[in-house]
Design an enzyme around this catalytic site. Sequence first.
Site, PDB file in Angstrom:
ATOM      1  N   ASP A  25       7.965  -3.335  -9.355  1.00 35.59           N
ATOM      2  CA  ASP A  25       6.596  -3.744  -9.247  1.00 35.59           C
ATOM      3  C   ASP A  25       6.658  -5.150  -9.832  1.00 35.59           C
ATOM      4  O   ASP A  25       5.722  -5.988  -9.348  1.00 35.59           O
ATOM      5  CB  ASP A  25       5.706  -2.993 -10.048  1.00 35.59           C
ATOM      6  CG  ASP A  25       4.910  -1.925  -9.286  1.00 35.59           C
ATOM      7  OD1 ASP A  25       4.726  -2.011  -8.050  1.00 35.59           O
ATOM      8  OD2 ASP A  25       5.196  -0.891  -9.725  1.00 35.59           O
ATOM      9  N   GLN A  71       2.714   4.296 -10.713  1.00 39.03           N
ATOM     10  CA  GLN A  71       1.562   3.980 -10.153  1.00 39.03           C
ATOM     11  C   GLN A  71       0.439   3.760 -10.842  1.00 39.03           C
ATOM     12  O   GLN A  71       0.051   4.656 -11.730  1.00 39.03           O
ATOM     13  CB  GLN A  71       1.321   4.983  -8.956  1.00 39.03           C
ATOM     14  CG  GLN A  71       0.359   4.775  -7.929  1.00 39.03           C
ATOM     15  CD  GLN A  71       0.523   3.697  -7.080  1.00 39.03           C
ATOM     16  OE1 GLN A  71       1.704   3.427  -6.586  1.00 39.03           O
ATOM     17  NE2 GLN A  71      -0.426   3.010  -6.697  1.00 39.03           N
ATOM     18  N   LYS A  99       5.005   5.272   0.013  1.00 39.38           N
ATOM     19  CA  LYS A  99       6.221   4.498  -0.390  1.00 39.38           C
ATOM     20  C   LYS A  99       7.253   5.392  -0.221  1.00 39.38           C
ATOM     21  O   LYS A  99       8.443   5.166   0.103  1.00 39.38           O
ATOM     22  CB  LYS A  99       6.006   4.264  -2.073  1.00 39.38           C
ATOM     23  CG  LYS A  99       4.898   3.030  -2.191  1.00 39.38           C
ATOM     24  CD  LYS A  99       4.334   2.817  -3.639  1.00 39.38           C
ATOM     25  CE  LYS A  99       3.127   1.773  -3.435  1.00 39.38           C
ATOM     26  NZ  LYS A  99       2.842   1.562  -5.070  1.00 39.38           N
TER      27      LYS A  99
HETATM   28  N1  GUN Z   1      -1.793   0.413  -7.790  1.00 38.35           N
HETATM   29  C1  GUN Z   1      -2.197  -0.449  -6.821  1.00 38.35           C
HETATM   30  N2  GUN Z   1      -1.164  -1.201  -6.272  1.00 38.35           N
HETATM   31  C2  GUN Z   1      -0.053  -1.088  -6.845  1.00 38.35           C
HETATM   32  C3  GUN Z   1       1.297  -1.486  -6.839  1.00 38.35           C
HETATM   33  O1  GUN Z   1       1.495  -2.363  -6.094  1.00 38.35           O
HETATM   34  N3  GUN Z   1       2.023  -0.820  -7.907  1.00 38.35           N
HETATM   35  C4  GUN Z   1       1.727   0.029  -8.675  1.00 38.35           C
HETATM   36  N4  GUN Z   1       2.812   0.540  -9.560  1.00 38.35           N
HETATM   37  N5  GUN Z   1       0.427   0.660  -9.007  1.00 38.35           N
HETATM   38  C5  GUN Z   1      -0.428  -0.147  -7.859  1.00 38.35           C
END
Ligand code: GUN
Length: 298
Positions: free
Chosen positions: A118, A95, A51
């Site tokens: 998100d 995350q 990311k």
């Molecule tokens: N853990 C697995 N996929 C994601 C996601 O798309 N966003 C976040 N914040 N955590 C995750």
Amino acid sequence: MKTLSGKEVVEAIETRLAGGVGWLKEQGVNPSLAVILVGDNPESHSYVKGKLVRAEKLGIHSQDHFLPAETTQEELEALVARLNEDPATHGILCQLPLPKGLDEPRITRLINPAKDVDCFHPYNFGLLAQGEHHLAPCTPAGIMEMLKHYQVPVSGKNVVVIGRSNIVGRPMSLLLSHKGVDATVTVCHSRTPDIAEHTRRADVLIVGIGRPEWIKADMVAEKAVVIDVGVNRVDDPSRPRGYRLAGDVAFDEVSARAAAITPVPGGVGPLTVIMLMRNTLLAAADQNSLKFPEHMDI
Ligand code: GUN
């Protein structure tokens, strides 16, 4: 059989987003994404790195907040509160999963919904359920882009989603059932008896259950389109790292039967990341009362 490449879709979207970043900067807004990662889960580190790299490539400012596993709930909440208040931070992502002892739902609810890139906050999730959302959750939104790019019809089709997680399955089923998209959606999960009975009727099968190579050829209809959201580490001593990545779908045998299928890696994964960038731009524009010009197609 066609392989649906996430990379190809990302390239198409990336060009538009780069234009959006340039436009925001002309308006005096420097889009900025804060990424919070607590602990040392290697998979989470790898996702977060992807990311941050993509943000930098697009010219989106990123802040990494890497915190030790011993971080307390109070410390984490204080960081979120500070980022919520910071006008130069437009997107906040924490995350998941968080280490044991931290209250995940509470943190999710603490993030300012306007900065919730998100789309995990119940306010944004509620808007999504009503079809009134501005930000869409990244992985399901990425899958919608994939289907659009490859002109996979879903209107009037049977779409079967396996998995009911708040990150993939449930929001995916909402997006697909909205007016104008018009799929007939079935959601299956770990307590569905005879899942194969449902999957065999799917024109489009979307799988996110976290079980390596669980969907076999005999569970898939001839000429179905199969979207594999799983990313599983499978022990493989012949690989330098000692493991390989496998999806939830047995790729080789299912690809012999399907009309189209996404690979793992290189399928859905890159789309999740590019949708996060898109949400960051949308959030940055919104927080500055700006609207992207229509032709930019952000
Ligand atoms: N853990 C697995 N996929 C994601 C996601 O798309 N966003 C976040 N914040 N955590 C995750």
